[in-house]
Motif scaffolding. Structure first.
Motif, PDB file in Angstrom:
ATOM      1  N   HIS A  25       0.835  -1.207   0.000  1.00 30.01           N
ATOM      2  CA  HIS A  25       0.000   0.000   0.000  1.00 30.01           C
ATOM      3  C   HIS A  25       0.867   1.254   0.000  1.00 30.01           C
ATOM      4  O   HIS A  25       1.099   1.877   1.030  1.00 30.01           O
ATOM      5  CB  HIS A  25      -0.917  -0.029   1.239  1.00 30.01           C
ATOM      6  CG  HIS A  25      -2.080   0.904   1.140  1.00 30.01           C
ATOM      7  ND1 HIS A  25      -3.382   0.480   1.202  1.00 30.01           N
ATOM      8  CD2 HIS A  25      -2.146   2.252   0.986  1.00 30.01           C
ATOM      9  CE1 HIS A  25      -4.193   1.517   1.101  1.00 30.01           C
ATOM     10  NE2 HIS A  25      -3.468   2.606   0.971  1.00 30.01           N
TER      11      HIS A  25
ATOM     12  N   ASP B 198       1.041   2.713   3.623  1.00 30.65           N
ATOM     13  CA  ASP B 198       0.170   3.886   3.474  1.00 30.65           C
ATOM     14  C   ASP B 198       0.798   5.069   4.212  1.00 30.65           C
ATOM     15  O   ASP B 198       0.096   5.914   4.753  1.00 30.65           O
ATOM     16  CB  ASP B 198      -1.234   3.590   4.025  1.00 30.65           C
ATOM     17  CG  ASP B 198      -2.291   4.543   3.451  1.00 30.65           C
ATOM     18  OD1 ASP B 198      -1.970   5.329   2.546  1.00 30.65           O
ATOM     19  OD2 ASP B 198      -3.442   4.501   3.931  1.00 30.65           O
TER      20      ASP B 198
ATOM     21  N   GLU C 242      -6.155   2.112  -4.605  1.00 32.89           N
ATOM     22  CA  GLU C 242      -7.143   1.775  -3.637  1.00 32.89           C
ATOM     23  C   GLU C 242      -8.491   2.350  -4.062  1.00 32.89           C
ATOM     24  O   GLU C 242      -8.555   3.454  -4.599  1.00 32.89           O
ATOM     25  CB  GLU C 242      -6.705   2.282  -2.247  1.00 32.89           C
ATOM     26  CG  GLU C 242      -7.312   3.574  -1.764  1.00 32.89           C
ATOM     27  CD  GLU C 242      -6.855   3.944  -0.353  1.00 32.89           C
ATOM     28  OE1 GLU C 242      -7.583   3.624   0.597  1.00 32.89           O
ATOM     29  OE2 GLU C 242      -5.763   4.555  -0.247  1.00 32.89           O
TER      30      GLU C 242
ATOM     31  N   HIS D 174      -9.049  -2.891   3.993  1.00 29.09           N
ATOM     32  CA  HIS D 174      -8.106  -1.893   4.523  1.00 29.09           C
ATOM     33  C   HIS D 174      -8.895  -0.781   5.202  1.00 29.09           C
ATOM     34  O   HIS D 174     -10.074  -0.596   4.934  1.00 29.09           O
ATOM     35  CB  HIS D 174      -7.263  -1.368   3.340  1.00 29.09           C
ATOM     36  CG  HIS D 174      -6.836   0.059   3.412  1.00 29.09           C
ATOM     37  ND1 HIS D 174      -5.773   0.476   4.180  1.00 29.09           N
ATOM     38  CD2 HIS D 174      -7.315   1.178   2.810  1.00 29.09           C
ATOM     39  CE1 HIS D 174      -5.617   1.789   4.023  1.00 29.09           C
ATOM     40  NE2 HIS D 174      -6.542   2.238   3.201  1.00 29.09           N
TER      41      HIS D 174
ATOM     42  N   HIS E   1     -10.962   0.729   0.739  1.00 35.54           N
ATOM     43  CA  HIS E   1     -10.874   1.554   1.953  1.00 35.54           C
ATOM     44  C   HIS E   1     -12.264   1.623   2.600  1.00 35.54           C
ATOM     45  O   HIS E   1     -13.197   2.159   2.010  1.00 35.54           O
ATOM     46  CB  HIS E   1     -10.396   2.959   1.563  1.00 35.54           C
ATOM     47  CG  HIS E   1     -10.259   3.910   2.702  1.00 35.54           C
ATOM     48  ND1 HIS E   1      -9.043   4.384   3.137  1.00 35.54           N
ATOM     49  CD2 HIS E   1     -11.188   4.498   3.498  1.00 35.54           C
ATOM     50  CE1 HIS E   1      -9.220   5.214   4.148  1.00 35.54           C
ATOM     51  NE2 HIS E   1     -10.524   5.295   4.389  1.00 35.54           N
TER      52      HIS E   1
ATOM     53  N   LYS F 251     -11.503   4.109  -2.966  1.00 32.08           N
ATOM     54  CA  LYS F 251     -11.866   4.966  -1.835  1.00 32.08           C
ATOM     55  C   LYS F 251     -12.826   6.032  -2.331  1.00 32.08           C
ATOM     56  O   LYS F 251     -12.408   7.091  -2.816  1.00 32.08           O
ATOM     57  CB  LYS F 251     -10.593   5.585  -1.243  1.00 32.08           C
ATOM     58  CG  LYS F 251     -10.841   6.463  -0.024  1.00 32.08           C
ATOM     59  CD  LYS F 251      -9.525   6.995   0.549  1.00 32.08           C
ATOM     60  CE  LYS F 251      -9.782   7.850   1.777  1.00 32.08           C
ATOM     61  NZ  LYS F 251      -8.544   8.396   2.353  1.00 32.08           N
TER      62      LYS F 251
END
Ligand SMILES: [Zn+2]
Ligand SMILES: [Zn+2]
Length: 308
Positions: free
Chosen positions: A36, A251, A111, A176, A140, A113
């Motif tokens: 990530h 991240d 990701e 995540h 996410h 999101k």
């Protein structure tokens, strides 16, 4: 930065490829793959984080047209990066954009999101497409704002996601963020961003990792770190139980892989720390060397079908 400037910064970042494909175990006792890692506009900045944190390879999370940047960084640092792609799932051309990126070499979606429901039509289209293209989808999940009006993402996780895991058995899901990790504990009801204290056994994330072959967990960010840090007795069992389903990710937005410039308003104690280093230290303390090797390295290679 335009394409030419980007290429120049890549050329200026004197980096060594991984000789013979063998990554060193280094300070973590295992080579490390960061699942990530958000692509940074300056090529050298990407490598500064990997090298600073003792990370051999990373998955670049990109959005939209990043192919030129990915190619440039791959040419400068062969073997150290793969990439995922994402596109606004509320737009009608999302499927076309994602499909094109996978055809160009992207190895997953992420990701993802967006301000949509975890079981809404927008993400359902993406779950189906990920299965068709045989790539994993990294999501996410967040139910609580960090800042006023920040909004929530892929909402309804604890209530609805089991039905999604059942409905899309051929989709590989990687969970995540806040709601995914807070729900290792059975007593979580969206009351805190990063809940602390002892974990109440039997949280949905723990159960679903055991029950569904198509669910994996990305340990990145303060959320993943917090889930491991809050109850050491829980963590070592959890890592053992799901040793084939968990993947290290950072991240982290620090500059140098040592915490420079890192801050997270919802987690003041992490100010000035590198999330990658904090979580790798936590893993090293809580897991056996063999389990550390799977979570930091082996599982990602197996899941993404890339040579280790
Ligand atoms: Zn995220
Ligand atoms: Zn960092």
């Amino acid at each position: 930065m335009n394409r030419r400037e980007f290429l120049e910064t890549v050329a200026a970042a004197a980096v060594l490829p991984i000789a013979g494909g063998q990554a060193p175990a280094g300070e973590w006792g295992s080579p490390v793959f960061d699942l990530h890692f958000h692509l940074r506009p300056q090529a050298a900045a990407n490598l500064a984080h990997l090298d600073g944190a003792g990370i051999a390879k990373a998955n670049l999370l990109t959005r939209g047209g990043a192919l030129d940047q990915v190619k440039a960084i791959d040419a400068a640092a062969p073997g150290r990066f793969i990439w995922f792609t994402s596109a606004d799932v509320t737009k009608p051309d999302a499927e076309r954009t994602l499909t094109q990126a996978v055809k160009s070499g992207a190895q997953g979606f992420g990701e993802m999101k967006f301000h949509v429901a975890a079981d809404g039509p927008e993400l359902r289209r993406m779950y189906a497409l990920a299965a068709d293209l045989r790539v994993p989808i990294l999501i996410h999940f967040q139910e609580v704002d960090h800042t006023p009006n920040e909004g929530t993402w892929s909402t309804g996780y604890a209530k609805v996601f089991e039905s999604i895991l059942k409905a899309y058995p051929n989709t590989t899901f990687i969970g995540h963020a806040d709601a995914f990790w807070a729900n290792v504990s059975a007593d979580y009801h969206d009351e805190a961003v990063y809940p602390g204290g002892p974990v109440a056994r039997g949280g949905v994330t723990d159960r679903w990792l055991a029950d569904y072959a198509n669910l994996f967990g990305d340990l990145s960010a303060v959320s993943g770190n917090n889930a491991l840090a809050r109850d050491p007795g829980f963590s070592s069992d959890f890592l053992k139980r799901h040793q084939d389903k968990l993947l290290f990710g950072s991240d982290c937005s620090c500059r140098d892989g040592h915490g420079a410039g890192y801050s997270n308003p919802a987690a003041p104690k992490m100010t000035g720390k590198c999330v990658a280093r904090e979580t790798l230290s936590q893993l090293k303390r809580s897991a056996s060397p063999a389990i550390m090797q799977k979570i930091a390295w082996g599982n990602a290679h197996r899941l993404l079908k890339i040579p280790a």
